[in-house]
Each structure stands twice: as structure tokens, then as C-alpha cells.
Design a protein around this motif. Structure first.
Motif, PDB file in Angstrom:
ATOM      1  N   GLN B 151     -27.220 -29.242 -15.363  1.00 42.76           N
ATOM      2  CA  GLN B 151     -28.070 -29.276 -14.175  1.00 42.76           C
ATOM      3  C   GLN B 151     -28.429 -30.693 -13.758  1.00 42.76           C
ATOM      4  O   GLN B 151     -29.564 -30.952 -13.427  1.00 42.76           O
ATOM      5  N   ASP B 152     -27.490 -31.574 -13.841  1.00 41.66           N
ATOM      6  CA  ASP B 152     -27.836 -32.949 -13.509  1.00 41.66           C
ATOM      7  C   ASP B 152     -26.654 -33.669 -12.924  1.00 41.66           C
ATOM      8  O   ASP B 152     -25.682 -33.925 -13.626  1.00 41.66           O
ATOM      9  N   GLN B 153     -26.729 -33.968 -11.649  1.00 40.11           N
ATOM     10  CA  GLN B 153     -25.672 -34.744 -11.010  1.00 40.11           C
ATOM     11  C   GLN B 153     -25.660 -36.115 -11.661  1.00 40.11           C
ATOM     12  O   GLN B 153     -26.672 -36.806 -11.681  1.00 40.11           O
ATOM     13  N   LYS B 154     -24.532 -36.477 -12.231  1.00 41.98           N
ATOM     14  CA  LYS B 154     -24.500 -37.732 -12.986  1.00 41.98           C
ATOM     15  C   LYS B 154     -24.348 -38.954 -12.070  1.00 41.98           C
ATOM     16  O   LYS B 154     -24.636 -40.060 -12.461  1.00 41.98           O
ATOM     17  N   TYR B 155     -23.827 -38.739 -10.893  1.00 43.34           N
ATOM     18  CA  TYR B 155     -23.624 -39.889  -9.995  1.00 43.34           C
ATOM     19  C   TYR B 155     -24.136 -39.578  -8.598  1.00 43.34           C
ATOM     20  O   TYR B 155     -24.369 -38.448  -8.287  1.00 43.34           O
TER      21      TYR B 155
END
Lengths: 486, 155
Positions: B151-155
């Protein structure tokens, strides 16, 4: 105040330090209402001045900091000598997309992070110089096409015209192979055309870079969905391709799976950005795809995609555009520059906040977003502290659009139609290693987001470069054993 | 509530683990995506591992007659309080769907053991239910961490 310090008698005065040249940009209030470029690029004098800050290290760390190993001191030296077209030519030996990378690469985490000048001050603005050189070339005539080697008679299919696929195609056409790119959308560029907004990366730049490839002889087949129109097996067994590179990206959006997510006014960031960037909905009715103008917009997430979405919402006329992010600003994965730009333009940040429900009216439209305050708990594997919900801290924000930008995964289409292609548990293609880019299927290579999950443009290009070398080795030897050994 | 022996409690827990294993294997049989199929099979193996650990616990209890103490508090994130409940997996299930089902199943197990611990009077039986709940919390947290990473857009 002068930077020159007083010197002792007889001591040679130190040369005054030239500060890192800032890049002109549109006024934040003005730009929040248009889709023109935010940053305006260096003027010639600024570029030459900035280039003179480079100390031409004998062992330049900046080159190893670049995923495609551009000879950075080499091109900067040419800028300093005001040989701008030669500098462009020099970069293009290493990087097909300098105008793109100069704009969207996270240089602060790559080449500029290891710049020796940066040890005692601010690093040389490598990205800005790269952009300047590429823009100068665009404005002052094209770099002539390089001479191509004789044809090898080998055919390579590239699936996906994103940054990884374009790089593979460039490197392989330069080695004499016939290259065909199959792109699912009606325009080439992948995330460069559907994901990154016009105000950060003008699409004309991408088109120009793609044209350079087709001028070199790459066959670009648009509207070709591999996995539907042709399978990987068909490409190899029936269409005569000797090797295939899969660079289809990670374009399947995640949703939060909270109640109310199917209401009207909830978008994936992919849809929202594609409507605007690829289909030009901001220019409706000149272009056919409309988009509803929302007053209060919440974008969920803290990455670059979230920043692109929220800044797009502002430009489309939102009165209030919020970033709703589970962690604090320090943990945001977006580039600092993008976060700063968003803040200057008027984006409101609701950090340590997670949505738990989208609220709607009887007509099925979004009217609010119920959120929960978060606290930071133990660190995860990357060292970032995990967000932990604060029980009983629920609150409601008035909202009429919610854009989900929490991440993406691999589209399963190719995997479903290629049963012997090994995937990891998250659905990304498994490769032997990042150097060979070999998949479990002979003759098939993969790189970029379809292997790593969402990453940067330049990392996908680096993977493309490695894959091209590996494909070349395979085409020359026919060997398909671990690490190329017999 | 009628007093339960250690053996009966462990047997109940083993049935729950076996049911979970069967659930994952059934889902693996129909899953279209090969990587999801493999993930489901690995979860079934994990459930077998949990069942084996219960056997070991049973032997330990038979020998010493004392329930091991729960030393550390496990803090879960509580995602299952907010995401839509998921209780089945269809043929198009994704990795994320599997994590959501996994979290829901672990939460259900924790709630069962915590409820049972309230119903028994015997202190050792209470401790045993709490121990089992603690084990399930570890499993839940492991699912939650994988879910959180997604659940975490890395970019």
C-alpha cells in the motif's frame, strides 16, 4: 555579502565559489492554473556557469551513480566549452532520452548524490545541464543519425514502448538487429506519455525522442496488446522473432478496498492521469475526452504519482486539493522538489492520515472522505516507520473526488497467456539477475517495472541497457545457461 | 462453561489450522494465476507448520503440565477493521486478495481464542487460549506487514 574571505598577507586569494545555479520557474500561483512547464530550463550563460562548477574528477563517482553510466564529466566539459550540440551528441551515446531524464530523474538520489563538489557544498546540477543540452539540441537542429552497422538478420520483439523498451530498441538497432516495438496504447512512451503530466514533461519532447528511434529504423506497432492480439509464444514460433524483451510496466492500479470506493468521483491515479496526459482532457473539447471539474479533491498517497495527480487536480480548477498520506512528510517517497512544488502551488497536506471510508450521496457521487489519524510505529525493512492507526480518531473531510495513488502492480495479461513464464508471488516476472534480465523462458528477457515493481524512468532504462547487452550475447551465441556459461 | 482439557483445546486449534490449510489448497486449485497458486500453496504449508507446532505444544504440555507464558505484546495494525470484509477467493484472485483473506482469517481466529479465554474458568486453560491468540496475532502481523508494503507508492 562577498563570498571572498579576507586573506593573510602574501597568501593567494581563494577563487570565489560559484553557487549552484537555480533554474527559473513559472510563478507558483500562475502555474497552478495552467499545464505549461513548471521549470523553464537554464539560459546559456547559466549553463556555462554551472558547468564550470564541475571539477572534472579523475575518478568520477557521478558516472557510477547513473543507472545508464553517462559520461557526465565528458558532456559537462563540452558545455563549459560552449559546444552544446557536441555535448548532446555525447550524451546520446549513453542515453536515448536526455530531455526526459534531465526533467524527471531523481538526480539527488543518483549522480548528484555522489558528486564530489557536493561533499563541501551543493552538487553540480547534472540533471539541469542534461536537460539544457537536450533542449538546446531540439531548438538548434537535430543531432545527425549515427551510422548503423550492417544488418545481422536477427529479429527482436520489444513489448512495451516505455523507457525500458525504448532503450532496448535503441541499443539493439545500433547493433544491426531488426527491432519491432509492440505498444498497447496509441502513443509510444509508456509512463512518459500517460503518467507524467505535461507541466513536468512536455509530450512533444517524448514524441521527438520516439521519432529519433523510428528514424533509426525501429518498427513501432501501436495499439498492439501482447497477450491479446499475439502471445509471446506466437511472436517467437510464428512471427520469427529470435528474442523478446518484455517491458510492459506495472500499470494495474491498487485500490484501498475500503467501503465506498466504487462511488462516482473515485479514480485510480492511472485513470485520472491518463485522461489528462494521454487523452488531453484538460483541453476538452479540443480533445475528445472530458473530465469532471471537482471542487474538493483528495489524493491518497505520497509518491510522485500522487504529487502529479494532486497538481493536476489544482490545474483543473479544484478549490482544495489535498494529499492524504499515511506517514509523515519525512517518509514521503516523492522527490522533494515535487513535494515543494506542490506545496508552493497550494496543495494542502494531510499527513499521518489514512482513509477508511468514502462517503456518497443517494445519486452515488462522492460527498466525503472518512479518515483516521495515524501514528508511526516500528520501522519496516526499508527503515521507514510503519503507520499505526490511532483508534477512535476518525474524522470526515468534505470531498467530491478521491484519487487513489497508493501503488500499482503488473498487468496479468502476458503472464496469463505465457504459462512457462515464472513470476514472483507479487506477480512480477522473475529474472535470473538484473544483469542478464533472462526470464524462465528461453529467448525471453524482461526489465523495468514488470520485474521490480514501480520504479523510476532511469532505472527502467538501466534495465533496458542491461537487457540489450544480454540479448546481444544470446543472439550471438545462442547460449541459454545460467550467467551465460556452458 | 464446562472445563476443557489441554488436549481438547489443542485439538480444536488443530482443526482450525487444518481448515485453513484446506481453504488455501482449495483456492490454489482454482486460481488462474500461477504465482497466486504458488503463494496459496505456500500458505497451506505454513498452516501445516502451525499445526505441527500445536503438536509440539501438546507434547510439552503433557510433559510439564504448565502453559508457557506469553512474554511480548504483539501490536497489530488493525487493517481488517477498515477494509471491506473478504471471505472467499475466486479464480481471478490476486496476491492482494489473498493477503486480505489471510488477514480476515487470522483476525477471526484471534477473536475466537480471546472469546474462549473469557469463557473458561481454569487459569491454565485461559493461558493456553491466550497463547494461541498470541500465535495468531503473529500470523496476522506478518500478513499485515506484507499488505502494508503493497500500500505504498514507492516513487
Amino acid at each position: 555579502m562577498s563570498e571572498e574571505k579576507e586573506t593573510k598577507a602574501g597568501e593567494k586569494p581563494k577563487k570565489p565559489k560559484i553557487p549552484r545555479q537555480s533554474m527559473p520557474e513559472q510563478d507558483p500561483h500562475k502555474r497552478a492554473g495552467n499545464f505549461d512547464s513548471v521549470t523553464l530550463g537554464y539560459k546559456m550563460e547559466q549553463a556555462a556557469l554551472e558547468a564550470s562548477r564541475c571539477i572534472q574528477c579523475k575518478k568520477p563517482f557521478c558516472i557510477s551513480g547513473c543507472p545508464v553510466s553517462i559520461d557526465i564529466p565528458g558532456f559537462i566539459k563540452l558545455v563549459k566549452e560552449k559546444e552544446y550540440l557536441k555535448a548532446a551528441q555525447h550524451i546520446k551515446k549513453y542515453n536515448l532520452l536526455p530531455a526526459v531524464c534531465g526533467r524527471v530523474c531523481p538526480q539527488e538520489d543518483q549522480c548528484e548524490k555522489v558528486c564530489i563538489v557536493g561533499k563541501k557544498g551543493e552538487p553540480v546540477a547534472i540533471g539541469r545541464l542534461e536537460r539544457f543540452v537536450a533542449d538546446y539540441e531540439a531548438a538548434h537542429g537535430e543531432v545527425p543519425l549515427p551510422e548503423l552497422p550492417p544488418k545481422t538478420g536477427k529479429k527482436v520483439a520489444v513489448v512495451g514502448a516505455g523507457p525500458g523498451g525504448l532503450t532496448v530498441a535503441f541499443d539493439l538497432i545500433m547493433l544491426g538487429h531488426d527491432v519491432t516495438i509492440f505498444e498497447a496504447l496509441h502513443k509510444a512512451g509508456g509512463v512518459l506519455v500517460y503518467g507524467i503530466p505535461e507541466f513536468r514533461l512536455p509530450k512533444a519532447i517524448v514524441e521527438r525522442e520516439v521519432q529519433y528511434l523510428t528514424r533509426l529504423g525501429v518498427d513501432l506497432k501501436l495499439n498492439h496488446v501482447i497477450g491479446k492480439i499475439r502471445t509471446i509464444d506466437q511472436l517467437m514460433k510464428e512471427d520469427g522473432f529470435d528474442a523478446v524483451f518484455i517491458g510492459s510496466g506495472a500499470g494495474l492500479p491498487w485500490f484501498m478496498d475500503v467501503p465506498g470506493e466504487n462511488l462516482n468521483g473515485v479514480y485510480s491515479a492511472n485513470e485520472y492521469l491518463t485522461r489528462n496526459n494521454l487523452m488531453k482532457s484538460f483541453d476538452f473539447p479540443k480533445h475528445d475526452t472530458p473530465i469532471k471539474k471537482h471542487k474538493n479533491v483528495a489524493v491518497i498517497g505520497g509518491g510522485n504519482v500522487a504529487m502529479d495527480s494532486v497538481r493536476t487536480a489544482l490545474r483543473l480548477g479544484a478549490d482544495n486539493a489535498y494529499i492524504v498520506y499515511r506517514r509523515s512528510r519525512a517518509e514521503m517517497p516523492a522527490r522533494k522538489e515535487e513535494v515543494d512544488h506542490a506545496e508552493h502551488e497550494g496543495v494542502q497536506f494531510k499527513n499521518l492520515t489514512a482513509p477508511v471510508r468514502v462517503i456518497g450521496n443517494e445519486q452515488g457521487w462522492v460527498t466525503g472522505l472518512e479518515c483516521l489519524k495515524m501514528d508511526l510505529g516500528e520501522p519496516d525493512a526499508s527503515g521507514r516507520r510503519r503507520p499505526v492507526p490511532v483508534k477512535g480518531s476518525e474524522f470526515i473531510m468534505e470531498m467530491d473526488a478521491v484519487i487513489i495513488a497508493i501503488g500499482t502492480s503488473a498487468n496479468p495479461l502476458i503472464a496469463q497467456t505465457t504459462p512457462d513464464l515464472k513470476l514472483n508471488k507479487k506477480g512480477y516476472i522473475e529474472v535470473e539477475n538484473e544483469t542478464t534480465c533472462r526470464t524462465s523462458k528461453k529467448g525471453v528477457f524482461a526489465g523495468g517495472d514488470i520485474v521490480t515493481g514501480s520504479a523510476t524512468v532511469i532505472l527502467a532504462m538501466g534495465a533496458g541497457r542491461n537487457a540489450a547487452k544480454s540479448i546481444q550475447q544470446y543472439l550471438q551465441t545462442g547460449e541459454w545457461t545460467p550467467n551465460g556459461k556452458q | 462453561m464446562e472445563e476443557l482439557t489441554f488436549s481438547e483445546i489443542i485439538s480444536y486449534a488443530k482443526i482450525a489450522e487444518d481448515n485453513a490449510k484446506k481453504f488455501y489448497l482449495d483456492a490454489a486449485r482454482i486460481a488462474n494465476l500461477s504465482h497466486v497458486k504458488e503463494f496459496l500453496k505456500s500458505l497451506a504449508d505454513e498452516e501445516q507448520g502451525h499445526s505441527d507446532r500445536l503438536d509440539a505444544l501438546q507434547k510439552n504440555l503433557n510433559k510439564k503440565g504448565v502453559v508457557p507464558k506469553v512474554h511480548e505484546a504483539i501490536h497489530t495494525f488493525g487493517y481488517t477493521d477498515y477494509i471491506k470484509p473478504v471471505d472467499h477467493l475466486d479464480q481471478d484472485a490476486t496476491y492482494k486478495d489473498v493477503l486480505e483473506v489471510g488477514m480476515a482469517k487470522e483476525k477471526e481466529a484471534i477473536q475466537s481464542y480471546e472469546k474462549f479465554s473469557l469463557y473458561v474458568d481454569d487459569t491454565e486453560a485461559k493461558k493456553l487460549f491466550n497463547l494461541l491468540a498470541q500465535e495468531e496475532k503473529k500470523h496476522l502481523k506478518r500478513f499485515e506487514e506484507e499488505y502494508d508494503d503493497l500500500q505504498d507508492q514507492k516513487y
